[in-house]
Design a protein around this motif. Structure first.
Motif, PDB file in Angstrom:
ATOM      1  N   ALA A 259      -3.034   6.009  16.157  1.00  0.00           N
ATOM      2  CA  ALA A 259      -2.741   4.655  15.679  1.00  0.00           C
ATOM      3  C   ALA A 259      -1.657   3.997  16.533  1.00  0.00           C
ATOM      4  CB  ALA A 259      -2.310   4.690  14.221  1.00  0.00           C
TER       5      ALA A 259
ATOM      6  N   ARG B 131      -1.485   6.443   9.701  1.00  0.00           N
ATOM      7  CA  ARG B 131      -2.022   5.384  10.568  1.00  0.00           C
ATOM      8  C   ARG B 131      -1.174   4.117  10.470  1.00  0.00           C
ATOM      9  NH1 ARG B 131      -7.653   6.811   8.246  1.00  0.00           N
ATOM     10  NH2 ARG B 131      -8.465   8.330   9.740  1.00  0.00           N
TER      11      ARG B 131
ATOM     12  N   ALA C 192      -3.353  11.431  13.506  1.00  0.00           N
ATOM     13  CA  ALA C 192      -3.568  10.074  12.994  1.00  0.00           C
ATOM     14  C   ALA C 192      -2.462   9.132  13.437  1.00  0.00           C
ATOM     15  CB  ALA C 192      -3.657  10.100  11.469  1.00  0.00           C
TER      16      ALA C 192
ATOM     17  N   THR D 119      -3.309  10.202   5.129  1.00  0.00           N
ATOM     18  CA  THR D 119      -3.799   9.815   6.455  1.00  0.00           C
ATOM     19  C   THR D 119      -3.615   8.325   6.677  1.00  0.00           C
ATOM     20  OG1 THR D 119      -5.442  11.591   6.328  1.00  0.00           O
ATOM     21  CG2 THR D 119      -5.761   9.917   8.023  1.00  0.00           C
TER      22      THR D 119
ATOM     23  N   THR E 104       0.787   2.264  13.573  1.00  0.00           N
ATOM     24  CA  THR E 104       0.584   0.851  13.876  1.00  0.00           C
ATOM     25  C   THR E 104       1.910   0.096  13.845  1.00  0.00           C
ATOM     26  OG1 THR E 104      -1.660   0.895  12.976  1.00  0.00           O
ATOM     27  CG2 THR E 104      -0.590  -1.255  13.142  1.00  0.00           C
TER      28      THR E 104
END
Length: 213
Positions: free
Chosen positions: A74, A45, A70, A41, A49
């Motif tokens: 993100a 993320r 996720a 996870t 990002t």
């Protein structure tokens, strides 16, 4: 032509082109399970990002759960755009905050849309569906249907057994070892984006030739 429909797009602020290098639409294959270890996870993320920071658009299977959810959340949290593609049957599991959601008739149509709209492919850890999707896109590249980059993000060594299987295929001469250029294993999001930023389509060998040449 899509047989489904599209959800309305949310209004977002696009990252100015001059602040990014070669923005792309990146297809991400990933698990929809919430039961996996945190390392996976976290990797999802981090990828989301990184995609947002680079100005890329996330194109994915449209789910709200597991690594799929996720990476989508993100990406949006970082200011990036998210496009989901989901079969009508799975719509109740869809991520309704996506900037755009394309609803298809079935899984085959979903895969075709993802392939057509993506400029690159990244596989996060996943189950049967993720493996089937990434192996199909590798095969299509081998056969010359596309020349887009393919990265397997090897979070926590998840893809080590698959890499070993690939080596077994080469050793047993089911695949010529020159086809290693079809894909790339990366340890994390930063290495994934670094590979995408410098990728150049390789010159592929002829598939139907003697493996002993």
């Amino acid at each position: 032509m899509l047989t489904g429909h599209a959800w309305p797009a949310n209004q977002i602020t696009d990252i100015p082109p001059e602040e990014t290098a070669m923005p792309r639409t990146i297809c991400v294959y990933a698990s929809s399970s919430d039961s996996v270890a945190p390392v996976y996870t976290d990797a999802a993320r981090a990828l989301g990002t990184a995609l947002a920071q680079a100005g890329h658009t996330l194109l994915y299977g449209g789910g709200q759960y597991g690594l799929m959810g996720a990476v989508a959340r993100a990406t949006q949290a970082g200011g990036g755009r998210v496009i989901g593609v989901i079969p009508e049957m799975l719509l109740p599991q869809g991520y309704d905050a996506a900037d755009e959601m394309i609803v298809t008739a079935d899984l085959r149509e979903r895969k075709a849309v993802l392939e057509a709209r993506a400029e690159a492919f990244v596989a996060l850890p996943g189950g049967f569906g993720t493996l089937e999707e990434v192996l199909e896109i590798v095969t299509l590249k081998q056969l010359g249907y596309h020349d887009k980059p393919i990265v397997l993000l090897n979070a926590g060594g998840f893809f080590d057994p698959l890499a070993g299987l690939f080596e077994h295929l080469y050793a047993e001469q089911f695949v010529h070892e020159d086809f290693r250029v079809l894909y790339h294993f990366a340890p994390d999001a930063a290495a994934t984006l670094a590979y995408l930023a410098t990728y150049r389509p390789p010159v592929l060998p002829v598939k139907w030739r003697s493996l002993r040449n």
